[in-house]
Each structure stands twice: as C-alpha cells, then as structure tokens.
Design a protein around this motif. Structure first.
Motif, short mmCIF file in Angstrom:
data_model
loop_
_atom_site.label_atom_id
_atom_site.label_comp_id
_atom_site.label_asym_id
_atom_site.label_seq_id
_atom_site.Cartn_x
_atom_site.Cartn_y
_atom_site.Cartn_z
N TYR A 8 0.84 -1.20 0.00
CA TYR A 8 0.00 0.00 0.00
C TYR A 8 0.87 1.25 0.00
O TYR A 8 1.85 1.32 0.73
N ASN A 20 1.12 5.34 0.79
CA ASN A 20 0.57 6.18 1.86
C ASN A 20 1.14 7.58 1.73
O ASN A 20 2.30 7.76 1.39
N TRP A 38 -4.46 6.67 2.16
CA TRP A 38 -4.00 5.36 1.71
C TRP A 38 -4.49 5.10 0.30
O TRP A 38 -5.63 5.43 -0.06
#
Length: 115
Positions: A93, A95, A105
């Motif tokens: 992910y 961020n 996110w």
C-alpha cells in the motif's frame, strides 16, 4: 488527493519489481510518502518512506534491496524492489501524510514472490 498503487505481480525469488504510486494531485502536499505491506495473517507494516526534503527511511528487512524514490513532476512515488525474497510476499500500500491532507491510503497491489 487520491493515491493509486500499481506494479505488483508474480516474481521469482531473486527477481525485481517496481511499484508505482500515482497521486491525483501534487505530491508536494505530502510531508511524507511511503509504502507499507500486509502479508497474509499479519498486521500491516512499514516498508519505506521518503520525506519532503528527500531523505529516506527503510525497515531493516529491506535495507539494501529496496529503494524508494519520487518524481514530483509526474506526481509519482516508486518502490524499486530487488533481490526479492518469498517473505516479501504481501499486499503493498502507498501512503501519504500531509498537514492539510491528513493520512491517505491508496488501494493495495499484490506482490507474490515464489521460491
């Protein structure tokens, strides 16, 4: 600002992948941008980050193998992953954290490293 991660896939151990995180707006709005990952059955963990001044930080397990970088003009942050290991298998992910944006996110991208 929205973030969209891409570049995941299947790679053999020892191979390389480059993840890309595209922002819908300027990444200069973030004081920090980074990558996290979540392996099956585990909590999400920090992988790497790049600060607005350009300094970088990595978790110990990826130091010397992963490199985070950014292209402000293209509004992208990258994670170059080399010498990959099966334990790097996870959903990754991107961020972003900024004083006005708060924490944002992106959706995850799956990375699978086969032994």
């Amino acid at each position: 600002v929205q973030l969209q991660a891409s570049g995941g896939g299947l790679v053999q151990a020892g191979g390389s992948l480059r993840l890309s995180c595209a922002a819908s707006g300027s990444i200069s709005s973030f004081s920090t941008m980074g990558w996290y990952r979540q392996a099956p059955g585990k909590q999400r963990e920090f992988v790497a980050r790049i600060l607005s001044g350009g300094s970088t930080d990595y978790t110990d397990s990826v130091k010397g193998r992963f490199t985070i970088s950014r292209d402000v003009a293209k509004r992208r942050v990258y994670l170059q992953m080399n010498s990959m290991k099966p334990e790097d298998t996870a959903v990754y992910y991107c961020n972003g954290l900024g004083p006005r944006t708060g924490q944002i996110w992106g959706q995850g991208t799956l990375v699978t490293v086969s032994s």
